[in-house]
Design an enzyme around this catalytic site. Structure first.
Site, PDB file in Angstrom:
ATOM      1  N   THR A 177      89.940 -21.144  20.648  1.00 28.25           N
ATOM      2  CA  THR A 177      89.460 -20.168  21.637  1.00 28.25           C
ATOM      3  C   THR A 177      88.126 -20.680  22.171  1.00 28.25           C
ATOM      4  O   THR A 177      88.084 -21.427  23.135  1.00 28.25           O
ATOM      5  CB  THR A 177      89.345 -18.750  21.050  1.00 28.25           C
ATOM      6  OG1 THR A 177      88.588 -18.799  19.839  1.00 28.25           O
ATOM      7  CG2 THR A 177      90.711 -18.174  20.750  1.00 28.25           C
ATOM      8  N   LYS A 203      90.462 -22.656  12.760  1.00 31.11           N
ATOM      9  CA  LYS A 203      89.821 -22.392  14.046  1.00 31.11           C
ATOM     10  C   LYS A 203      88.690 -21.404  13.824  1.00 31.11           C
ATOM     11  O   LYS A 203      88.713 -20.586  12.895  1.00 31.11           O
ATOM     12  CB  LYS A 203      90.810 -21.878  15.083  1.00 31.11           C
ATOM     13  CG  LYS A 203      91.351 -20.482  14.903  1.00 31.11           C
ATOM     14  CD  LYS A 203      90.467 -19.350  15.381  1.00 31.11           C
ATOM     15  CE  LYS A 203      89.933 -19.615  16.779  1.00 31.11           C
ATOM     16  NZ  LYS A 203      88.870 -18.584  17.086  1.00 31.11           N
ATOM     17  N   THR A 214      88.102 -13.727  13.719  1.00 31.97           N
ATOM     18  CA  THR A 214      88.455 -14.681  14.748  1.00 31.97           C
ATOM     19  C   THR A 214      88.514 -16.036  14.127  1.00 31.97           C
ATOM     20  O   THR A 214      88.959 -16.908  14.807  1.00 31.97           O
ATOM     21  CB  THR A 214      87.429 -14.590  15.846  1.00 31.97           C
ATOM     22  OG1 THR A 214      87.351 -13.239  16.208  1.00 31.97           O
ATOM     23  CG2 THR A 214      87.734 -15.353  17.070  1.00 31.97           C
ATOM     24  N   GLU A 299      79.167 -21.527  17.513  1.00 26.86           N
ATOM     25  CA  GLU A 299      78.816 -21.299  18.918  1.00 26.86           C
ATOM     26  C   GLU A 299      77.321 -21.529  19.143  1.00 26.86           C
ATOM     27  O   GLU A 299      76.475 -20.865  18.569  1.00 26.86           O
ATOM     28  CB  GLU A 299      79.200 -19.879  19.329  1.00 26.86           C
ATOM     29  CG  GLU A 299      80.703 -19.701  19.416  1.00 26.86           C
ATOM     30  CD  GLU A 299      81.129 -18.275  19.684  1.00 26.86           C
ATOM     31  OE1 GLU A 299      82.317 -18.090  20.012  1.00 26.86           O
ATOM     32  OE2 GLU A 299      80.304 -17.348  19.579  1.00 26.86           O
ATOM     33  N   ASN A 427      78.412 -15.418  24.053  1.00 25.38           N
ATOM     34  CA  ASN A 427      78.922 -14.117  23.637  1.00 25.38           C
ATOM     35  C   ASN A 427      78.565 -12.998  24.588  1.00 25.38           C
ATOM     36  O   ASN A 427      79.206 -11.942  24.589  1.00 25.38           O
ATOM     37  CB  ASN A 427      78.447 -13.813  22.221  1.00 25.38           C
ATOM     38  CG  ASN A 427      79.214 -14.599  21.196  1.00 25.38           C
ATOM     39  OD1 ASN A 427      80.367 -14.279  20.896  1.00 25.38           O
ATOM     40  ND2 ASN A 427      78.633 -15.678  20.705  1.00 25.38           N
ATOM     41  N   SER A 432      84.439 -12.641  30.386  1.00 26.58           N
ATOM     42  CA  SER A 432      84.410 -12.911  31.836  1.00 26.58           C
ATOM     43  C   SER A 432      85.591 -13.745  32.279  1.00 26.58           C
ATOM     44  O   SER A 432      86.087 -14.574  31.539  1.00 26.58           O
ATOM     45  CB  SER A 432      83.114 -13.638  32.183  1.00 26.58           C
ATOM     46  OG  SER A 432      81.999 -12.859  31.841  1.00 26.58           O
TER      47      SER A 432
END
Length: 432
Positions: A177, A203, A214, A299, A427, A432
């Site tokens: 993702t 992942k 996630t 991230e 985040n 979006s």
């Protein structure tokens, strides 16, 4: 537009030319995969961008024993609930794992659970066995799956699965993702006169602070291991790997780590003797390597940090201390700013809820090149910090923070990362 471009860049699934050389080196160019398993990944239409893989399949040519650990989040996603039921009903005759990315199928009510069952049923029809597959989903929470596209994709994907490295890479890409690179590992291991192989995919890049007892991951092996022994081994391995990482301190609704064992290699593990102990050891180190890839892809992360807690009264207390320090925003931002503000580490340790004697605690920074550690505090007494040396150590992408509690013989390692401006950007505009 700048913030959205960060997300688009992380969703790139081919080429990986945008990655640093360090991350490019983490993507395997070949593998040694377990006998009897085939894998693959395709685009079926869950993700809007054409060609970006969003459906992964791993299928065994014979029945597998299975084991798994799942999120303890109260909002368990539909695929978690369905996989738990499947595993309980059929622990000796599983044939695979089906995973979609782009939609988490979490907090989706009765319809979400029905859709997760339809994913499993689609695999059942292909392998000719009921309740044959575990299901996993990852992506945005609160949206229903485009289940007709997924069902069609499972049929199409099944025709393309194979045992080549490229097929396994395609499977790993379909898990992504906000990941910037596929997280795939494989290896062959010796147990006496027999050998077995492992392959695994993970992942995750954000919403990472698992407490599964996630983030998604699975491992497959061609060893023959009963469900009960496999569950024991998986629980032990996950406690020391996927449950020993943190990116942002947030626990997903979908966390699942599953293992399938099909026995194709000839190695049989029948009891908790030496063969089992060695298998568990290899599974643990293998899982730790996969888990570390998740942290390396955190991230916005610029640093990979190992927290080595020593001198604890128990493994559980060592792990609790490491977990607490890893979620401190002040510690993580200091690391991003290359600021040797070790007082923040002590402050976090002091309210971690474990046994602490401030007069016995020592803290060191250990550089990635394993040269002499920088002593920051020795048995409660602060050292005069060489700021130039501290800056040199903090300039490394990899860093170890060593905390000795001075209270016992137990220890653990825990992996985390820093917190940067990019994490907020990714985040803030995720949907979006």
């Amino acid at each position: 537009m700048l913030r959205f471009s960060l997300i688009q860049r992380r969703w790139a699934s081919t080429g990986y030319t945008h990655l640093s050389k360090t991350k490019q080196a983490l993507i395997p160019s070949k593998g040694d995969y377990p006998l009897g398993f085939r894998a693959g990944g395709i685009h079926c239409g869950v993700k809007k961008k054409a060609g970006v893989k969003d459906l992964a399949l791993v299928i065994s040519d014979r029945p597998c024993s299975g084991a798994a650990v799942f999120t303890t989040n109260a909002f368990k996603a539909a695929p978690v609930l369905v996989s738990q039921a499947t595993l309980q009903a059929n622990p000796n005759a599983l044939f695979g794992v089906v995973t979609n990315s782009g939609c988490a199928n979490a907090v989706t009510g009765a319809q979400g659970e029905a859709n997760a069952k339809r994913m499993r049923d689609a695999v059942d029809q292909l392998v000719g066995q009921p309740k044959s597959a575990l299901t996993m989903s990852t992506g945005v929470i609160g949206q229903q799956l485009p289940i007709e596209k997924i069902e069609a994709g499972i049929k199409d994907g099944y025709k393309q699965i194979g045992d080549s490295h490229d097929a396994w890479m395609a499977c790993a890409e379909a898990f992504m993702t906000t990941d910037t690179f596929p997280k795939l590992r494989s290896g062959k291991f010796q147990v006496g006169n027999e050998s077995f192989s492992l392959a695994g995919i993970a992942k995750g890049a954000g919403m990472i602070h698992p407490n599964m007892a996630t983030l998604l991951g699975f491992m497959v092996t061609d060893a023959k291991v009963s469900p009960d022994l496999l569950q024991k081994a998986v629980k032990y391995a996950v406690d020391r790997s996927f449950n020993s990482i943190s990116v942002d301190g947030d626990m997903s609704t979908n966390d699942t780590i599953a293992v399938l064992a099909n026995g194709a290699s000839g190695l049989v593990i029948a009891d908790e003797g030496p063969a089992y102990q060695l298998f568990r050891e290899k599974l643990t180190s293998f899982a730790a390597e996969l888990a570390q890839l998740v942290v390396r892809d955190g991230e916005g992360a610029t640093k990979f940090v190992t927290l080595h807690i020593k001198g604890a009264k128990s493994f559980e207390e060592a792990k609790q201390a490491a977990s607490h320090i890893s979620t401190s925003m002040l510690v993580k931002t200091a690391l991003y700013g290359k600021d040797a503000n070790w007082g923040r580490i002590c402050a976090s340790l002091g309210h971690s809820g474990i046994s602490v004697d401030a007069t016995k605690v020592s803290v060191n920074f250990v550089p990635a090149d394993q040269s002499a550690p920088l002593k920051l505090m020795v048995k409660g007494e602060p050292e005069i910090v060489d700021e130039e040396r501290a800056s040199e150590i903090l300039a490394f992408e990899d860093l170890t923070i060593e905390v000795d509690l001075g209270l016992g013989e137990s220890e653990t390692k825990f992996w985390t990362c820093d917190l940067s401006h990019e994490y907020v950007s990714i985040n803030a505009d995720y949907r979006s």
